[in-house]
Design a protein around this motif. Structure first.
Motif, PDB file in Angstrom:
ATOM      1  N   ALA A 747       0.828  -1.206   0.000  1.00 37.73           N
ATOM      2  CA  ALA A 747       0.000   0.000   0.000  1.00 37.73           C
ATOM      3  C   ALA A 747       0.865   1.260   0.000  1.00 37.73           C
ATOM      4  O   ALA A 747       0.572   2.227  -0.714  1.00 37.73           O
ATOM      5  CB  ALA A 747      -0.927  -0.010   1.214  1.00 37.73           C
ATOM      6  N   GLY A 748       1.944   1.230   0.801  1.00 40.03           N
ATOM      7  CA  GLY A 748       2.835   2.383   0.820  1.00 40.03           C
ATOM      8  C   GLY A 748       3.497   2.627  -0.522  1.00 40.03           C
ATOM      9  O   GLY A 748       3.656   3.771  -0.948  1.00 40.03           O
ATOM     10  N   ALA A 749       3.877   1.546  -1.229  1.00 40.03           N
ATOM     11  CA  ALA A 749       4.494   1.691  -2.547  1.00 40.03           C
ATOM     12  C   ALA A 749       3.506   2.271  -3.551  1.00 40.03           C
ATOM     13  O   ALA A 749       3.866   3.120  -4.384  1.00 40.03           O
ATOM     14  CB  ALA A 749       5.012   0.335  -3.023  1.00 40.03           C
ATOM     15  N   ILE A 750       2.242   1.834  -3.491  1.00 39.34           N
ATOM     16  CA  ILE A 750       1.234   2.354  -4.418  1.00 39.34           C
ATOM     17  C   ILE A 750       0.941   3.825  -4.114  1.00 39.34           C
ATOM     18  O   ILE A 750       0.785   4.643  -5.035  1.00 39.34           O
ATOM     19  CB  ILE A 750      -0.045   1.505  -4.346  1.00 39.34           C
ATOM     20  N   VAL A 751       0.854   4.184  -2.834  1.00 40.28           N
ATOM     21  CA  VAL A 751       0.664   5.593  -2.471  1.00 40.28           C
ATOM     22  C   VAL A 751       1.828   6.438  -2.981  1.00 40.28           C
ATOM     23  O   VAL A 751       1.642   7.546  -3.507  1.00 40.28           O
ATOM     24  CB  VAL A 751       0.506   5.732  -0.944  1.00 40.28           C
ATOM     25  N   THR A 752       3.055   5.932  -2.847  1.00 44.95           N
ATOM     26  CA  THR A 752       4.227   6.642  -3.347  1.00 44.95           C
ATOM     27  C   THR A 752       4.121   6.868  -4.848  1.00 44.95           C
ATOM     28  O   THR A 752       4.402   7.966  -5.354  1.00 44.95           O
ATOM     29  CB  THR A 752       5.507   5.863  -3.034  1.00 44.95           C
ATOM     30  N   ALA A 753       3.706   5.837  -5.562  1.00 44.15           N
ATOM     31  CA  ALA A 753       3.600   5.943  -7.017  1.00 44.15           C
ATOM     32  C   ALA A 753       2.538   6.957  -7.430  1.00 44.15           C
ATOM     33  O   ALA A 753       2.735   7.738  -8.372  1.00 44.15           O
ATOM     34  CB  ALA A 753       3.281   4.570  -7.609  1.00 44.15           C
ATOM     35  N   THR A 754       1.397   6.993  -6.732  1.00 47.07           N
ATOM     36  CA  THR A 754       0.336   7.916  -7.112  1.00 47.07           C
ATOM     37  C   THR A 754       0.696   9.366  -6.778  1.00 47.07           C
ATOM     38  O   THR A 754       0.420  10.279  -7.561  1.00 47.07           O
ATOM     39  CB  THR A 754      -0.977   7.535  -6.417  1.00 47.07           C
ATOM     40  N   LEU A 755       1.324   9.600  -5.627  1.00 46.29           N
ATOM     41  CA  LEU A 755       1.670  10.963  -5.250  1.00 46.29           C
ATOM     42  C   LEU A 755       2.794  11.539  -6.112  1.00 46.29           C
ATOM     43  O   LEU A 755       2.794  12.720  -6.439  1.00 46.29           O
ATOM     44  CB  LEU A 755       2.084  11.023  -3.782  1.00 46.29           C
ATOM     45  N   SER A 756       3.746  10.701  -6.478  1.00 43.73           N
ATOM     46  CA  SER A 756       4.884  11.179  -7.264  1.00 43.73           C
ATOM     47  C   SER A 756       4.683  11.046  -8.757  1.00 43.73           C
ATOM     48  O   SER A 756       5.442  11.630  -9.539  1.00 43.73           O
ATOM     49  CB  SER A 756       6.153  10.402  -6.878  1.00 43.73           C
ATOM     50  N   ALA A 757       3.654  10.270  -9.160  1.00 44.28           N
ATOM     51  CA  ALA A 757       3.431   9.965 -10.574  1.00 44.28           C
ATOM     52  C   ALA A 757       4.662   9.293 -11.187  1.00 44.28           C
ATOM     53  O   ALA A 757       4.838   9.304 -12.404  1.00 44.28           O
ATOM     54  CB  ALA A 757       3.056  11.221 -11.360  1.00 44.28           C
TER      55      ALA A 757
END
Length: 832
Positions: A747-757
């Motif tokens: 979940a943390g990796a997916i959040v990182t990907a969405t916030l940073s694009a």
């Protein structure tokens, strides 16, 4: 510089005396006034560093936790927590050293040694041993070691730019004790510590030493001034305080419940300590410090060197810029701008004639400008009659290559015109031209010459019969790009105020040239600021574009008054006189090329190109950097909420502990690099968006807080249910822990990907590395038991990924609200 009262009690019978002090005098005065320690450098011993470090509660918390784990036999966890002390102690040492460097910078403009008359003999002594009443002897290039009265000397020119910021040399003259009335002396008779003698020789009767000097007053103001916390610092401090209180309460409650559940004292302590480590909010101040520290490189690419990382936040919120004139808006050096030759004198001949009376080695900017404008023709100099405040002219007697002797004079126009043979109307015409140049901010000199009969010349200075040759007007030119930068600031709603110690007419001319205040800038003097008390005067002050003849204390007062009105103030400066205002401002901006070390040390930002327009670029860059920091903090919150809640909920429900200390360290090794490195590569807009005033300082808007809380709750549910599902009827704790950790990290990796694009290699590497760590420590049979985990099945991975994707969809909303103004998250322009 201001007029000052003559301290009669310190001079006693020394008025008019050319004698120094005796040993008995020195001993008595040392007892009264102490040493000449203008800047007291704080001690830098390891004891002071240890004392400052011991005040950090985080140090004691980690040390105590590590000790407890050691007692419980968890040596690996104890060693890991001890290792976490290293960066914290290193940070304290770095901040301690920066304080030392700043103070040493203030000392660098002061004389280390001085020559004084002692018992009738000139001796060289450490400058700190001077006492009031000492007679100090100075030659060209030497620093004045204390404040005092010039009692003897000739051709005295002093560089006071370190105190006033003005580039022009100041002429001094010995005091006439009989003419001194009212117990005060004019500025032409005073010399100050930290200033430098450019030309001539001077004798200084010391009156003030140490902290009583003007320099000492400025330093004391700078060192005692505390920076108010910025809104972001306040928000971070509040968040940390809330998390600390919540962590302590949860730890106590968890320990008590585990005891009531019959898990024993060791389990209760282990549960509480593990939760404390997970809930301890050390990430937020660490990320705040190091994130901004990394971000300064973006401003460095804009030629703005950030010396205090908090400037990254403040620079994007600036609503008012108080700018020096000399060396900031202008280039800080004189250049020949206009020539007005008399009939019969060629323009280039006028400049060459004036250059004959110039001395390239004098240190006078006017002489330097003349020599640069036209190298003087070859001539033998027979005599020189230098400029003094009384004479207001400089005359040289030269023999030209053709054998003719000339007396060449340059100086104040009224003086030169009075010594020339001009008809009344012609003289008035030239005086009108002088007034025209002066009103436009130029420094004007007149030039005249007289052909001499060398056989009849007796060696004196001719005082009449000169032939007037014309006028030369010099100016301190405006820097390239300043006018456009002023226009950009005005369009963005950023107020610009010129603050200078220069003449009001000169400042007004520069303001008109750069478009500050339009065609009719509002100009006030420091005296008018001091006298203005009524509503009309206050209203005029509030709309002033230029403040001239301002002393350091008034500049500091201006900054504080603007801040009291809700302005976010940036102050530019380059001299020691600017130090208090630079330190009190929300953003202190020093000039890198010509600024003093003291100004650079206390400033938050140093402009490496000394260009005012760089400030505009830095403001735009600062807003993007602040937005990046918001993304980083949003990530921290969305990951830490489920980490803390799941660490508490699982043991409170009676299950075995979810996270062991080794798991917390593993998670932190993922969370910290993500928060520190990922959100640094977002592009910056070159445009300066309008500044919005008003509103309560906020960090996150309501919409953003709601979205962040929703994501945190969703990930918590996924982690807790995953743990319960994997625990199953068999009670496989290691399998359950692996499931929960995989759900949280995914979940943390997916959040990182969405916030940073995933905009940049750093984001991609960090996301891949965090997922790779799961494969390494969870799916590798040889390593999983070492960290108390068990490999997962394919179904487990599917559930964890599905839960992470669901949370990631909501985190897209968080990123949208941060990137788009008005979306619920305060942008820098809303941060008022």
């Amino acid at each position: 510089m201001p007029n000052r009262a003559i301290p009669a009690d310190r001079l006693g019978n020394l008025r008019g005396s050319d004698q120094g002090l005796t040993a008995a005098d020195i001993s008595a005065r040392r007892g009264l006034y102490g040493f000449n320690d203008i800047v007291e450098t704080p001690p830098a011993s390891w004891r002071d560093l240890a004392r400052d470090t011991a005040r950090d509660p985080m140090i004691w918390f980690l040390l105590g936790t590590s000790l407890l784990f050691g007692i419980l036999g968890e040596l690996v966890e104890a060693a890991i927590l001890l290792g976490a002390l290293v960066p914290l102690v290193g940070m304290d040492a770095y901040l301690h050293r920066r304080t030392q460097a700043s103070t040493q910078g203030l000392s660098s403009r002061l004389a280390a040694r001085a020559t004084a008359m002692r018992d009738g003999v000139a001796v060289e002594i450490p400058a700190r041993e001077l006492v009031p009443g000492d007679l100090a002897l100075l030659g060209p290039g030497e620093l004045f070691p204390a404040d005092g009265l010039v009692v003897a000397g000739a051709e005295i020119q002093v560089d006071e730019s370190a105190l006033t910021g003005e580039a022009y040399p100041v002429r001094k003259q010995p005091i006439d004790w009989q003419a001194a009335t009212g117990g005060r002396a004019g500025e032409a008779h005073w010399a100050f510590a930290g200033t430098r003698l450019l030309t001539g020789h001077a004798q200084l009767r010391v009156t003030h030493i140490g902290g009583e000097t003007l320099y000492g007053e400025i330093v004391r103001s700078a060192l005692s001034g505390a920076h108010a916390k910025t809104p972001l610092q306040t928000a971070v401090g509040g968040l940390v305080a809330i998390l600390l209180v919540a962590a302590l309460i949860m730890c106590v409650v968890l320990a008590a419940i585990r005891l009531l559940q019959g898990h024993g004292l060791v389990d209760a302590f282990l549960s509480a300590v593990t939760l404390a480590v997970a809930a301890l909010p050390e990430e937020f101040p660490v990320v705040f410090t190091f994130f901004l520290g990394v971000g300064v490189y973006r401003l460095a690419r804009r030629q703005a060197l950030v010396r205090r990382a908090v400037a990254v936040e403040n620079i994007g919120r600036v609503t008012c810029i108080c700018s020096d004139k000399t060396g900031t808006l202008t280039e800080g050096r004189l250049v020949l701008a206009h020539q007005e030759a008399a009939p019969g004198c060629a323009a280039d001949g006028l400049v060459k004639l004036a250059a004959l009376a110039a001395r390239a080695d004098s240190g006078d900017p006017l002489d330097i400008a003349l020599v640069e404008a036209a190298s003087p023709p070859e001539a033998e100099r027979l005599a020189t009659f230098p400029f003094t405040e009384d004479r207001r002219r400089e005359t040289v007697i030269v023999r030209l290559p053709d054998g003719r002797c000339h007396a060449v004079m340059k100086g104040a126009p009224e003086t030169v015109l009075g010594m020339c043979s001009l008809a009344g109307a012609e003289g008035e015409s030239w005086r009108g031209k002088v007034a025209g140049f002066a009103s436009s901010g130029h420094k004007v000199i007149a030039c005249a010459d007289l052909i001499l009969d060398e056989g009849r010349w007796q060696g004196g200075e001719p005082d009449r019969g000169y032939s007037f040759q014309g006028l030369l007007a010099f100016e301190d030119q405006v820097r390239a790009g300043v006018k456009e930068a002023i226009q950009a600031c005005r369009a963005a709603g950023i107020r610009v105020i010129m603050v200078t110690g220069d003449h009001p007419a000169t400042a007004e001319a520069i303001a008109r040239e750069i478009g500050l205040g339009g065609a009719a800038p509002v100009v006030l003097t420091g005296q008018e600021m001091q006298d203005g008390a009524g509503p009309a005067e206050t209203a005029r002050w509030d709309h002033a574009d230029v403040l001239a003849r301002v002393v350091p204390s008034q500049k500091l007062e201006l900054v504080r008054a603007l801040q009291a009105r809700g302005e976010i103030v940036a102050v530019t400066g380059d001299g020691v006189n600017d130090v208090p205002a630079l330190q009190a401002a929300d953003i202190g901006i020093a000039m890198g090329e010509r600024g003093t070390r003291s100004a650079r040390e206390v400033a938050a930002i140093v402009l490496m190109d000394d260009n005012f327009r760089t400030i505009v670029r830095a403001i735009a860059e600062g807003r993007q950097l602040f937005r990046n920091l918001q993304l980083s903090f949003a990530y921290l919150l969305m990951v830490h909420i489920p980490l803390i809640l799941s660490a508490a909920i699982i043991p409170l429900a009676g299950y075995p502990l979810l996270y062991l200390p080794i798991h917390i360290v593993w998670l932190e090794l993922i969370i910290h690099p993500t928060a520190l490195l990922v959100f640094q590569e977002l592009p910056t807009s070159a445009e300066l968006m309008p500044v919005e005033r008003g509103g309560r300082p906020r960090f996150f808007g309501r919409g953003s807080w709601l979205a962040i809380g929703t994501v945190g709750a969703m990930i918590t549910i996924v982690v807790v249910l995953g743990y319960h599902f994997a625990l199953g009827a068999g009670g496989d704790v290691e399998h359950a822990r692996a499931m929960a950790l995989v759900a949280l990290v995914v979940a943390g990796a997916i959040v990182t990907a969405t916030l940073s694009a995933l905009s940049g290699w750093t984001a991609r590497i960090v996301v891949l590395a965090s997922l790779a760590s799961l494969l390494l420590f969870v799916q590798t049979p040889a390593l999983a038991p070492l960290v108390h985990l068990r490999p997962l099945h394919l179904l487990d991975w599917g559930l964890a990924i599905a839960g992470g994707l669901a949370a990631g969809l909501v985190s897209l909303l968080v990123g949208f609200l941060i990137r788009h103004p008005g979306g619920g998250l305060a942008t820098p322009t809303q941060f008022r």
